[in-house]
Structures are given as C-alpha cells and as structure tokens.
Enzyme design. Structure first.
Site, PDB file in Angstrom:
ATOM      1  N   CYS A   1      20.980  -6.245 -26.646  1.00  0.00           N
ATOM      2  CA  CYS A   1      21.488  -5.661 -28.004  1.00  0.00           C
ATOM      3  C   CYS A   1      20.271  -5.125 -28.638  1.00  0.00           C
ATOM      4  O   CYS A   1      19.101  -5.383 -28.581  1.00  0.00           O
ATOM      5  CB  CYS A   1      22.021  -6.808 -28.741  1.00  0.00           C
ATOM      6  SG  CYS A   1      23.392  -7.378 -28.176  1.00  0.00           S
TER       7      CYS A   1
ATOM      8  N   ARG B   1      17.477  -0.849 -22.746  1.00  0.00           N
ATOM      9  CA  ARG B   1      17.240  -2.179 -22.596  1.00  0.00           C
ATOM     10  C   ARG B   1      18.675  -2.860 -22.043  1.00  0.00           C
ATOM     11  O   ARG B   1      18.775  -4.075 -21.715  1.00  0.00           O
ATOM     12  CB  ARG B   1      17.408  -2.668 -23.937  1.00  0.00           C
ATOM     13  CG  ARG B   1      16.053  -2.399 -24.600  1.00  0.00           C
ATOM     14  CD  ARG B   1      15.866  -2.573 -26.185  1.00  0.00           C
ATOM     15  NE  ARG B   1      15.948  -3.848 -26.597  1.00  0.00           N
ATOM     16  CZ  ARG B   1      14.969  -4.669 -26.756  1.00  0.00           C
ATOM     17  NH1 ARG B   1      13.879  -4.071 -26.940  1.00  0.00           N
ATOM     18  NH2 ARG B   1      14.998  -6.073 -27.044  1.00  0.00           N
TER      19      ARG B   1
ATOM     20  N   TRP C   1      25.189  -6.007 -25.837  1.00  0.00           N
ATOM     21  CA  TRP C   1      25.322  -6.197 -24.717  1.00  0.00           C
ATOM     22  C   TRP C   1      26.242  -7.544 -24.796  1.00  0.00           C
ATOM     23  O   TRP C   1      25.733  -8.409 -25.487  1.00  0.00           O
ATOM     24  CB  TRP C   1      23.939  -6.777 -24.136  1.00  0.00           C
ATOM     25  CG  TRP C   1      23.846  -6.725 -22.718  1.00  0.00           C
ATOM     26  CD1 TRP C   1      23.884  -6.061 -21.567  1.00  0.00           C
ATOM     27  CD2 TRP C   1      23.974  -8.374 -22.295  1.00  0.00           C
ATOM     28  NE1 TRP C   1      23.922  -6.773 -20.539  1.00  0.00           N
ATOM     29  CE2 TRP C   1      23.733  -8.160 -20.927  1.00  0.00           C
ATOM     30  CE3 TRP C   1      23.874  -9.510 -22.805  1.00  0.00           C
ATOM     31  CZ2 TRP C   1      23.614  -9.285 -19.992  1.00  0.00           C
ATOM     32  CZ3 TRP C   1      23.695 -10.760 -21.999  1.00  0.00           C
ATOM     33  CH2 TRP C   1      23.693 -10.435 -20.566  1.00  0.00           C
TER      34      TRP C   1
ATOM     35  N   ASN D   1      21.718  -9.126 -33.237  1.00  0.00           N
ATOM     36  CA  ASN D   1      21.097  -9.503 -31.930  1.00  0.00           C
ATOM     37  C   ASN D   1      21.040 -10.858 -31.813  1.00  0.00           C
ATOM     38  O   ASN D   1      20.851 -11.775 -32.671  1.00  0.00           O
ATOM     39  CB  ASN D   1      19.954  -9.073 -31.759  1.00  0.00           C
ATOM     40  CG  ASN D   1      19.993  -7.460 -31.615  1.00  0.00           C
ATOM     41  OD1 ASN D   1      20.883  -6.791 -31.773  1.00  0.00           O
ATOM     42  ND2 ASN D   1      18.545  -6.916 -31.445  1.00  0.00           N
ATOM     43  N   GLY D   2      21.303 -11.686 -30.816  1.00  0.00           N
ATOM     44  CA  GLY D   2      21.098 -13.033 -30.494  1.00  0.00           C
ATOM     45  C   GLY D   2      22.645 -13.573 -30.528  1.00  0.00           C
ATOM     46  O   GLY D   2      23.699 -13.150 -30.514  1.00  0.00           O
TER      47      GLY D   2
ATOM     48  N   GLU E   1      10.985 -10.770  -4.514  1.00  0.00           N
ATOM     49  CA  GLU E   1      11.113  -9.351  -5.271  1.00  0.00           C
ATOM     50  C   GLU E   1      11.827  -8.293  -4.703  1.00  0.00           C
ATOM     51  O   GLU E   1      12.547  -7.839  -5.435  1.00  0.00           O
ATOM     52  CB  GLU E   1       9.681  -9.180  -5.792  1.00  0.00           C
ATOM     53  CG  GLU E   1       9.368  -7.885  -6.666  1.00  0.00           C
ATOM     54  CD  GLU E   1      10.270  -8.098  -8.040  1.00  0.00           C
ATOM     55  OE1 GLU E   1      10.935  -9.055  -8.477  1.00  0.00           O
ATOM     56  OE2 GLU E   1      10.183  -6.931  -8.700  1.00  0.00           O
TER      57      GLU E   1
ATOM     58  N   LYS F   1      14.993  -6.728  -6.154  1.00  0.00           N
ATOM     59  CA  LYS F   1      15.117  -5.291  -6.564  1.00  0.00           C
ATOM     60  C   LYS F   1      16.452  -4.640  -5.762  1.00  0.00           C
ATOM     61  O   LYS F   1      17.126  -4.023  -6.488  1.00  0.00           O
ATOM     62  CB  LYS F   1      14.012  -4.481  -6.008  1.00  0.00           C
ATOM     63  CG  LYS F   1      12.515  -4.680  -6.554  1.00  0.00           C
ATOM     64  CD  LYS F   1      12.645  -4.166  -8.034  1.00  0.00           C
ATOM     65  CE  LYS F   1      12.962  -4.814  -9.146  1.00  0.00           C
ATOM     66  NZ  LYS F   1      12.027  -5.888  -9.733  1.00  0.00           N
TER      67      LYS F   1
ATOM     68  N   GLU G   1      19.867  -5.974  -7.829  1.00  0.00           N
ATOM     69  CA  GLU G   1      20.141  -5.526  -8.811  1.00  0.00           C
ATOM     70  C   GLU G   1      20.319  -4.040  -9.351  1.00  0.00           C
ATOM     71  O   GLU G   1      21.208  -3.901 -10.296  1.00  0.00           O
ATOM     72  CB  GLU G   1      18.878  -6.179  -9.975  1.00  0.00           C
ATOM     73  CG  GLU G   1      17.462  -5.549  -9.746  1.00  0.00           C
ATOM     74  CD  GLU G   1      16.435  -6.064 -10.782  1.00  0.00           C
ATOM     75  OE1 GLU G   1      16.776  -6.868 -11.666  1.00  0.00           O
ATOM     76  OE2 GLU G   1      15.424  -6.155 -10.416  1.00  0.00           O
TER      77      GLU G   1
ATOM     78  N   HIS H   1      16.720 -22.972   9.513  1.00  0.00           N
ATOM     79  CA  HIS H   1      17.100 -24.059   8.690  1.00  0.00           C
ATOM     80  C   HIS H   1      18.397 -23.755   7.717  1.00  0.00           C
ATOM     81  O   HIS H   1      18.838 -24.251   6.812  1.00  0.00           O
ATOM     82  CB  HIS H   1      16.343 -24.747   7.668  1.00  0.00           C
ATOM     83  CG  HIS H   1      15.184 -25.318   8.335  1.00  0.00           C
ATOM     84  ND1 HIS H   1      15.152 -26.342   9.163  1.00  0.00           N
ATOM     85  CD2 HIS H   1      13.858 -25.157   8.466  1.00  0.00           C
ATOM     86  CE1 HIS H   1      13.864 -26.726   9.924  1.00  0.00           C
ATOM     87  NE2 HIS H   1      13.137 -25.880   9.429  1.00  0.00           N
TER      88      HIS H   1
ATOM     89  N   LYS I   1      17.327  -4.933 -20.386  1.00  0.00           N
ATOM     90  CA  LYS I   1      15.891  -5.108 -19.951  1.00  0.00           C
ATOM     91  C   LYS I   1      15.202  -6.368 -20.651  1.00  0.00           C
ATOM     92  O   LYS I   1      14.347  -6.739 -20.066  1.00  0.00           O
ATOM     93  CB  LYS I   1      15.412  -3.685 -20.430  1.00  0.00           C
ATOM     94  CG  LYS I   1      13.876  -3.305 -20.338  1.00  0.00           C
ATOM     95  CD  LYS I   1      13.557  -3.256 -18.827  1.00  0.00           C
ATOM     96  CE  LYS I   1      12.262  -3.139 -18.542  1.00  0.00           C
ATOM     97  NZ  LYS I   1      12.004  -3.418 -17.045  1.00  0.00           N
TER      98      LYS I   1
END
Ligand code: G6P
Length: 605
Positions: free
Chosen positions: A2, A27, A74, A99-100, A478, A482, A485, A501, A600
């Site tokens: 947000c 974001r 968001w 926000n939050g 990583e 990438k 996402e 395993h 973001k």
C-alpha cells in the site's frame, strides 16, 4: 505494498496525487483511489485497475481540488474490489487512506455498529474512518490523536474532513510516513519517492507522531501529545532512478546496473576498517562472539551466503533466521552476538519487528545493511552500512541482493582482520578481487544471448529444480525464487547432496535441473550429483566455470562462466540466474516488474 500520498496547496493538487501514486506503483498494488475537497464538497474516484486508468477517470470527470489524499492498495482485509479500495469514507466528508493492519478492528467494528455506523466494505480501514467521525469534536488533528489511542497494530493514515477543507492530517505507528515540505504547499507520503518532482525537502515522522498539514503550516505532535519539530532534510537523487531508459523492464535495467551499484557500494572501502559500519563499530565489533542474521526473502538469502563467509573468513559462529520466524520464536539471546538485519527497503514489517524483538531481549550490538538511508531500520540500529544500489523498482530484487553480498563480504573480511584471521597480504588480495568484480560481472552479463535461448525452453516448463552446494546453495535458492516469483513456474532449490533424500523422485525428462557449478572444492561431489540426475533422464542446465571440464553433451547444456572467482563467486553466479528468470518471464508474457500477488515493500506482517 500500500502507498499513501496527500497534498494541500493553493492550486489543483490532483496531478501531484496521481503522479505520486504512479511513483509508488512499483511497490505492488491491486486497486487505487483519490479523494479531494472540491469547493467544500468531497469527491472521490477509485479503480481496481492501474493508476493510468484512475488518471483517465479523474481527467474525464474533471476531478480537481486543492486538498486531497490518494492510495494504492494491496489487499489484506477484503478482496481487491472497488468497495474496498481507498479512500474509505465516513460521514460529514471524512475520507481516509491507510497502510498496515488494525489488529483490533473487529472489536472496534462491533463498538461502532452499536453506535449506528453502517459498514460498506470488508476493510479494517473503515473502522478508522468511523472512529474518527465518532470522536470528532471540531478539530481533526485532536481527533486523530484520540483515535490513535484506540487503534492496535502497525499503520499509517492520512485523513480529510469536510469541515476543514484546507487540511490533511496524518499519523504513523509502525508504517512509514513522511512530510514533504513545499513552497505554499505541503505533502504527505508513505515513501519520499512518491513526491519526487514536487519537493526534495522531507521530514521523517517518528513512531506515534500525528501531523497536520495546511498550505502554509506543518504541525507535529509525538506519541505523548507534545509538539515536536522533525528535522527537514534535503533528499536528492530519487528522480533519475525511476526512468526506464533503453530497457524493457526495470528488472532488466537493474540487473545491468549491478556493476555500477557494486562499484558505488565498495567505493567507501580503501581498507576493511570497522569504521565502514559506523563510528562505534571498532568497539562493538571487537566485543562480539557470534552473528545472528535476520531478513526476509532475497535479503535472507544474502544472509545465508554471508554465513559461509563469516564462518570461513572471520571464523565467527553465524546463525541466519527468517524474520517472521525469529520474532515469534522463544530463542536464547546471547548479548555478545551481533544482530545483523538485512533489508533493501529498511521498512519490511517482519524484519523491523524482529530487530525490535532482539533489542527487547537485550541485544545491544545491532547492525543494519540497507539500501535506504532514511529508513526505520537504519534509524534503529547501533551500526549501519548503506548499500548504494539506488532505487530498486522491480519487485524481484537483483541489484539490492548483489550489493548486500559485497557489503556482507566486507563485513566478513573486517571481522576476520579484527579477529586475527586475515593478514595484510590476504586483505590486499580480497580488496583487489572486490575492485575487479564489476568488470567480471560485466563479462557474465554478456552471456545474455545464450541465456535467452535457454529461457525459451524454460518458458514451456511447469517445474524446475535448482542445485548448488556450499556457498552456492543460497544462490540456487535465489535463482529458484527469482524464477517462481516472476515467471510463475514452480521452482525449488536444494543443496545438491540432498537430491537423493527426496527431490530425485521428481526428476524425469520433463524436469529441467539448473546447476550452479563453480570450480570450488565441492565440484567433484557436484558432478556426481549431476550424474544422478542424468541417470534418471533429467535435463541439466549448467552454469559452469571455465575450468570445470563440464561439457555440452546429450542432456547436459552448459553455459560457460569466466574462471572461478574464489569466495566472491556467488556474486557472479547469481547474475545468469536473474537473467534466466527475467527472460523466461518475458517469454511467458508476465508482468515482470509487478508480478501477481507480490509487493516490493512488505509493510504488513
Ligand atoms: C519482498 C520483496 C523481495 C524482498 C523482500 C524483503 O518480498 O518482493 O524482493 O527480498 O520483500 O524486502 P527487504 O526490503 O526487507 O529486503
């Protein structure tokens, strides 16, 4: 996540608000909206599409006004539908953006329902709007101060009231909010970046602050209700970073900016001296006996890589924790441990809370590695190191990661020196390698055409496995992160020794297995693991150092990396994985810079 923008002026501020939202788009959001006071009347526009659609709507409806608030949402409480988009209204021309998360919203909603308020959204935000209305006695600023006493959670808000058409009131508790200071106009935003182009002068609010802005004034009280001044700082250089230039996406631009970003980040280092990490670092770093690294997402993977460096170069025991786990876990604090928080934004809610949790357990030696000088995390730690990646727009972190890695390597060598494990000659070698790194990275980035060819094949796959060993296991993690996402291909990473395993059961001809193959001491072990994949028909895609003697053959595709780069090799090996994810996502036509469901800056837990 947000974003909030607010503005008061003598002119129409709708363009300022919409431009602010545009700058916050990176974001991540799923709806947006704006509300303005227009000749004493509140007007609002909202959209579940992009800011450009909102812009068209305000243009078509001739929405203008001298005082207003705007928001990118968001979704947390309630689906991303118009009814839940902010600004949220209450009676008498109250409009509010938030926000939050308000943790006690259910109790407050019941209390407000009993007073006759009707709820038309599923948001927790609506309780704040009605609470403000229920407490209003003629002064919006006083009302917001009172309302904050009843709100539990981490949040930032901006609010308008029809009675005060030249005023915006804001408050922060756990989520960032800054005041932008202009000439005859003032602004609020959850990120200074939103106001680039309108002002470069900012006052960063502290936790619990409430602020009132009018065109001519800024009034702030702290959590005790005492009037305070917050230093107004000039923050430059946000501007250029948000231009795309010749690139197709910000992620691509940011991948190719890495040599520059690393150069800028290491520019501060002529030697590996504790002062790099702050004035008191010499004392603090000589008192510690271990390191506890905390972060989320990509920043946590940077920490996992650093564990190898810290233990092998500085011989200091190191533990890495995911922030959202650490903050709620019963842990045994060691006051002689250095708590190292890693965060690109410096505002990630879980990382921030984990840092505060560590401090509450008695940890005094704290260090932030962060990309935003003015962020909350940088203000809370004893020591700090600023990465110079520049503004990172793509949701999938790239240049922030590699600059975190070089900072962490510098920390490992600095601690190694302090603890007597790095001699002067070794220090000089490390410094030379670090300085050559941007050039080595450029030659890796030149592999892009070969990677594009692989990406075409990957774009038709549903799953991928990533393998690495030792220092390069976090790089495999990583790489998988990438890919998943931004291309939405299911990807998992394993230390190659773990294959048999479990994950080996997944290996068929349909399963591409990306292998990070540096020429280090584990190479022969890794080659055996590759044979295990080949024996089951799995297709290997290997990023192999020049001197590994791994060659192209049936089922083994090789992209040749430069010669092995020693301890700094992970920084070279992550770049082709970033490019592979990027080009696979492009081939699949996804929204690379704003992947679905992701944000973001994750300012809620
Ligand atoms: C989000 C971003 C990631 C980032 C993570 C941690 O999930 O999409 O790219 O790694 O947050 O963010 P931070 O700002 O704390 O590094």
């Amino acid at each position: 996540m947000c974003g909030i923008v607010g503005a008061v002026a003598q002119r129409n501020i709708v363009p300022v608000l919409v431009e602010g939202l545009r700058r916050l788009e990176y974001r991540g959001y799923d709806s947006c909206g704006v509300a303005v006071m227009h000749r004493g009347e509140l007007r609002r526009a909202r959209s579940v599409s992009r800011v450009s659609a909102l812009d068209a709507e305000v243009h078509d409806s001739h929405l203008d006004g001298t005082c207003g608030i705007a928001h990118t949402r968001w979704a947390t409480h309630g689906a991303p539908v118009t009814a839940n988009a902010h600004p949220i209204l209450s009676r008498d021309g109250i409009a509010l953006v938030h926000n939050g998360i308000i943790e006690n919203y259910e109790a407050l909603r019941e209390m407000l329902r009993a007073k006759g308020y009707e709820f038309v959204s599923q948001t927790d935000t609506e309780v704040i709007a009605h609470l403000v209305h229920s407490l209003y006695r003629g002064d919006l600023f006083e009302t917001v101060c009172d309302a904050m006493k009843q709100l539990h959670g981490a949040y930032a808000i901006a609010v308008l009231h029809g009675d005060q058409p030249h005023t915006v009131v804001g408050a922060r508790q756990g989520s960032p909010l800054v005041v932008g200071v202009g000439n005859g106009e003032n602004y609020l935003a959850s990120d200074a970046l939103a106001l680039t182009g309108s002002t470069d002068r900012f006052a960063f609010l502290e936790e619990g602050d409430v602020v009132e802005i009018t065109p001519e004034s800024v009034k702030i009280v702290d959590r005790e209700g005492l009037h305070v001044e917050r230093e107004v700082r000039v923050v430059e250089a946000y501007g250029g970073a948000v231009e795309l230039g010749p690139y197709r996406h910000f992620m691509q631009k940011e991948i190719f900016e890495q040599p520059r970003a690393i150069t800028d980040t290491i520019a501060q280092a002529n030697r590996f001296d504790p002062q790099l990490f702050g004035a008191g670092a010499a004392n603090a770093l000589s008192e510690i006996d271990s390191v506890l690294i905390i972060g989320c997402g990509t920043s946590c993977y940077a920490g996992l890589t650093a564990k190898y460096w810290l233990e092998s170069v500085a011989k200091i025991p190191t533990q890495v924790e995911i922030a959202s786990e650490y903050r709620y876990r019963e842990s045994v604090p060691n006051p002689k441990s250095l708590v190292l928080v890693i965060s690109q934004s410096g505002e990630t809610a879980d990382t921030l809370a984990a840092l505060k949790h560590a401090q509450s357990l008695g940890h005094t030696h704290t260090l932030a590695i962060c990309n935003v000088a003015t962020s909350a995390i940088m203000r809370l730690t004893e020591l700090s190191f600023l990465t110079h990646a520049g503004t990172e727009i793509g949701v999938a972190s790239t240049k922030a990661f590699t600059t975190q890695l070089v900072s962490l390597f510098m920390l490992a060598v600095t601690l190694g020196k302090l603890r007597g494990h790095v001699e002067a000659t070794q220090e000089a070698v490390f410094l030379a390698q670090l300085r050559h790194l941007p050039f080595a990275l450029n030659s890796v980035l030149a592999l892009e055409p070969q990677i594009i060819a692989w990406a075409e094949e990957f774009s038709r796959k549903d799953h991928a496995l990533f393998l690495g060993r030792g220092l390069h296991y976090p790089i495999a993690l990583e790489g998988a992160l990438k890919l998943k996402e931004i291309s939405y291909i299911h990807a998992e990473a394993y230390p190659a020794g773990e294959l048999k395993h479990g994950p080996l059961a997944l290996v068929t001809e349909a399963m591409p297995v990306v292998t990070v193959a540096p020429n280090d001491t584990l190479l022969e072990k890794l080659k055996s693991n590759m044979q295990e994949v080949r024996a089951r028909g799995g297709e290997l895609y290997v990023f192999a150092d020049a001197d590994t003697r791994i060659v192209n053959e049936a089922g083994i595709h090789v992209i040749r990396m430069p010669e092995h780069y020693g301890l700094l090799s992970p920084i070279l090996h992550v770049a082709p994985l970033q490019l592979l994810a990027y080009h696979t996502a492009c081939a699949r036509g996804t929204d690379v810079d704003k992947p679905r469901n992701l944000a973001k800056s994750v300012t809620v837990e």
